[in-house]
Design an enzyme around this catalytic site. Structure first.
Site, PDB file in Angstrom:
ATOM      1  N   THR A 378       0.936  -1.094   0.000  1.00 17.77           N
ATOM      2  CA  THR A 378       0.000   0.000   0.000  1.00 17.77           C
ATOM      3  C   THR A 378       0.977   1.142   0.000  1.00 17.77           C
ATOM      4  O   THR A 378       2.174   0.946   0.158  1.00 17.77           O
ATOM      5  CB  THR A 378      -0.838  -0.111   1.292  1.00 17.77           C
ATOM      6  OG1 THR A 378      -1.695  -1.239   1.160  1.00 17.77           O
ATOM      7  CG2 THR A 378      -1.676   1.112   1.616  1.00 17.77           C
ATOM      8  N   ASP A 420      -9.580  -8.498   0.890  1.00 19.30           N
ATOM      9  CA  ASP A 420      -9.802  -7.831   2.176  1.00 19.30           C
ATOM     10  C   ASP A 420     -11.186  -8.120   2.735  1.00 19.30           C
ATOM     11  O   ASP A 420     -11.482  -7.768   3.873  1.00 19.30           O
ATOM     12  CB  ASP A 420      -9.589  -6.318   2.053  1.00 19.30           C
ATOM     13  CG  ASP A 420      -8.130  -5.931   2.294  1.00 19.30           C
ATOM     14  OD1 ASP A 420      -7.355  -6.795   2.744  1.00 19.30           O
ATOM     15  OD2 ASP A 420      -7.767  -4.772   2.032  1.00 19.30           O
ATOM     16  N   SER A 449     -10.800  -2.256   5.508  1.00 24.50           N
ATOM     17  CA  SER A 449      -9.398  -1.860   5.316  1.00 24.50           C
ATOM     18  C   SER A 449      -8.720  -1.618   6.649  1.00 24.50           C
ATOM     19  O   SER A 449      -9.393  -1.466   7.677  1.00 24.50           O
ATOM     20  CB  SER A 449      -9.364  -0.575   4.487  1.00 24.50           C
ATOM     21  OG  SER A 449      -8.053  -0.040   4.449  1.00 24.50           O
ATOM     22  N   SER A 450      -7.399  -1.565   6.643  1.00 22.08           N
ATOM     23  CA  SER A 450      -6.623  -1.151   7.823  1.00 22.08           C
ATOM     24  C   SER A 450      -5.967   0.206   7.607  1.00 22.08           C
ATOM     25  O   SER A 450      -5.220   0.670   8.474  1.00 22.08           O
ATOM     26  CB  SER A 450      -5.518  -2.164   8.120  1.00 22.08           C
ATOM     27  OG  SER A 450      -6.054  -3.413   8.434  1.00 22.08           O
ATOM     28  N   GLY A 470       1.386  -1.351   4.844  1.00 17.70           N
ATOM     29  CA  GLY A 470       1.747  -2.446   5.744  1.00 17.70           C
ATOM     30  C   GLY A 470       0.622  -3.400   6.054  1.00 17.70           C
ATOM     31  O   GLY A 470       0.720  -4.153   7.030  1.00 17.70           O
TER      32      GLY A 470
HETATM   33  N1  GLY Z   1      -5.445  -3.659   1.429  1.00 11.48           N
HETATM   34  C1  GLY Z   1      -4.912  -3.275   2.706  1.00 11.48           C
HETATM   35  C2  GLY Z   1      -5.921  -2.495   3.506  1.00 11.48           C
HETATM   36  O1  GLY Z   1      -6.762  -1.836   2.957  1.00 11.48           O
HETATM   37  O2  GLY Z   1      -5.878  -2.566   4.698  1.00 11.48           O
END
Ligand code: GLY
Length: 569
Positions: A378, A420, A449-450, A470
């Site tokens: 990301t 995800d 998402s994170s 990350g």
């Molecule tokens: N694809 C990583 C996130 O959105 O957390």
């Protein structure tokens, strides 16, 4: 009209290149500081992207104009995560203190189904959600950058995209890191695309990489606007490509895609007000939970990354990720008890079971009960403009190079964001994250998402804009960076470069960056019952942030784990 004001004047402003200065703080303790500029700054994963973002602000643009330029320059120079075929989140603070956030996360296609990644026995089909055409979510990036720029930007899109198109045409020089990294993907690119692509064949540092097809795509977008991507020739080429590969995204999916302005998550940590991304990102809620569970402990009196500090932060991370897996998903589909999840009563009750004497066990920690979720790949960039506006943007293809599908006619990779979602409750995704009902696949839903783009204020003034890539480690990397600045008084440079660790409830391990921690600290933690893994991650996160110093100048934190670079003036 405003768009052309000050062009000539601002073009004359001295443009400082990257440099490192090492001033002394009052207590005579030497600190390493990143680039310091007076008015404006961009910190991103690539020097070309930071330079172009900064250039746009020298030409009179603001942070939102610089966002469009930086994001597209990352798509040219950092194709593992910079994208047209993915999505992201923007958190902003205007110079008058107004804060907000824009969700341009990918969506499940209209014909997606809850069980689309399961076989006839109900078992997850390996890699179906992470590699190839079924992994692709409907991209939101172009809609997002246009929405942000249209709402708050000052310049014409053609002026913003001009240097990016030239960069794609003339090419950029590959760094050693980048050449070595991309070569690892040669065989998977060939296998998924069934033919050589622009990024196969082997690279060495110093190679020049041109992306003529991407330059043509960007030129059409520059001339025809956002609709070029969602209903125009680009949309037709894109859907024809996906369907030819057997995927399910249609023109109707692209036409239906809309970015959404959302209320950001706000909470206090000590004397600071923190604003971060809300659902469908878990970032803001989990960042708030972790920091608020840490807050009652005087960690500023414990040493940075000491056993006690690591215990408190680990236990807060463990408890927050347990909640993440159960409660969080797309707020347009599931009701999220965000107020309770961030309440002091709820969080202090969750920490009741923590003791310094012995590690908690994830099997005994679950989500709370309330009535009523790269690869590091990301990428994050932070911008402060000469007008005092600040933005934090995290954008992604999910895994490195997303689904690995490269649309050669258009010059970009497609995301694998569908991974995800929770393909099946209880079965870990690519990041080992466990999901539940709240994050199941549904048509037109955004996957959890994170990503944690974050803005920090104190006394109603901007203090910091920060974020990181990350995967599942994004939230914990941002939390530890904030703690480094707020509790340990680190410079932005030192805060982003300090060693990091990560706990995500399951698997029940503290994962530490290999070789960066004292053997005695790790041994002591093991003696307390913590499982330690110092082999899983070489690095955790690539945090890029900007810190406003006492004299109002801006200090860059460009993570030296990558080629990250700051530019400004
Ligand atoms: N694809 C990583 C996130 O959105 O957390």
């Amino acid at each position: 009209m405003i768009k052309n004001i000050c062009l000539t004047f601002l073009a004359l402003i001295l443009f400082f290149n990257c440099s490192e200065t090492k001033p002394q703080l009052d207590n005579n303790k030497p600190v390493n500081r990143g680039l310091i500029t007076k008015k404006a700054m961009v910190v991103s994963a690539r020097q070309e992207a930071s330079k172009i973002g900064s250039l746009i602000m020298q030409q009179g643009g603001n942070a939102f104009d610089a966002m469009m330029a930086t994001e597209m320059a990352l798509a040219v120079t950092f194709p593992s995560a910079g994208n047209l075929g993915g999505g992201g989140f923007l958190v902003f603070r205007l110079n008058d203190g107004t804060k907000g956030s824009l969700d341009y996360r990918e969506k499940a296609p209209i014909s997606a189904t809850t069980h689309m990644y399961l076989d006839t026995l109900g078992e997850v089909i390996p890699h179906k959600s992470s590699i190839g055409p079924f992994a692709v979510g409907v991209p939101g990036t172009i809609a997002g950058i246009f929405e942000a720029q249209k709402t708050y930007g000052l310049l014409e899109v053609s002026q913003i995209l001009k240097p990016v198109i030239e960069l794609a045409q003339k090419g950029y020089i590959m760094t050693k890191n980048q050449a070595e990294y991309i070569n690892n993907f040669d065989s998977i690119f060939l296998a998924v695309n069934k033919k050589p692509i622009l990024y196969t064949g082997g690279f060495i540092a110093g190679d020049t990489l041109k992306n003529i097809k991407l330059a043509e795509t960007l030129k059409r977008i520059s001339e025809n606007g956002v609709n070029e991507f969602y209903t125009g020739k680009t949309a037709e080429l894109l859907t024809a490509f996906i369907q030819d590969k057997g995927g399910i995204i249609t023109l109707e999916d692209l036409k239906a895609y809309k970015p959404i302005w959302r209320e950001p998550i706000s909470f206090s940590y000590k004397d600071y007000k923190i604003t971060s991304m809300g659902p469908p990102s878990s970032g803001g809620i989990c960042l708030g939970q972790i920091l608020k569970m840490v807050e009652p402990y005087p960690i500023e009196t414990y040493t940075h990354n000491s056993v006690k500090t690591m215990q408190v932060i680990t236990e807060a991370e463990r408890r927050s990720y347990a909640d993440r897996s159960f409660f969080l998903g797309d707020p347009d589909f599931v009701k999220i008890p965000d107020t309770t999840l961030l309440s002091e009563a709820y969080l202090s009750q969750k920490m009741n079971s923590f003791s310094f004497e012995k590690a908690s066990s994830s099997s005994e920690v679950s989500h709370g009960f309330i009535n009523g979720y790269e690869s590091p790949e990301t990428t994050h960039y932070s911008i402060v403009d000469p007008f005092g506006n600040a933005i934090a943007v995290t954008t992604t293809l999910n895994a490195s190079y997303g689904s690995k599908l490269f649309v050669d006619e258009l010059g970009f990779f497609l995301n694998n964001e569908m991974d995800d979602f929770s393909s099946k409750p209880g079965v870990p995704n690519f990041y080992g994250l466990i999901g539940a009902e709240a994050n199941k696949v549904e048509p037109q839903k955004r996957m959890l998402s994170s990503m944690t783009p974050t803005i920090v204020e104190k006394d109603n003034k901007l203090v910091m804009t920060v974020g990181t890539p990350g995967g599942s480690t994004i939230i914990t990397s941002v939390a530890q960076t904030l703690i480094n600045v707020i509790d340990y008084n680190m410079s932005m440079h030192d805060a982003v470069n300090a060693p990091r660790f990560h706990h995500q409830w399951l698997p029940d391990y503290i994962r530490v960056e290999s070789g960066k921690y004292n053997a005695s600290t790790l041994k002591e933690l093991q003696n307390l019952g913590y499982n330690i893994d110092d082999t899983y991650y070489k690095t955790i996160g690539r945090v890029d942030g900007i810190l406003v110093l006492e004299d109002s100048s801006l200090e860059a934190g460009a993570d030296s784990r990558g080629d990250d670079t700051a530019y400004g003036f």
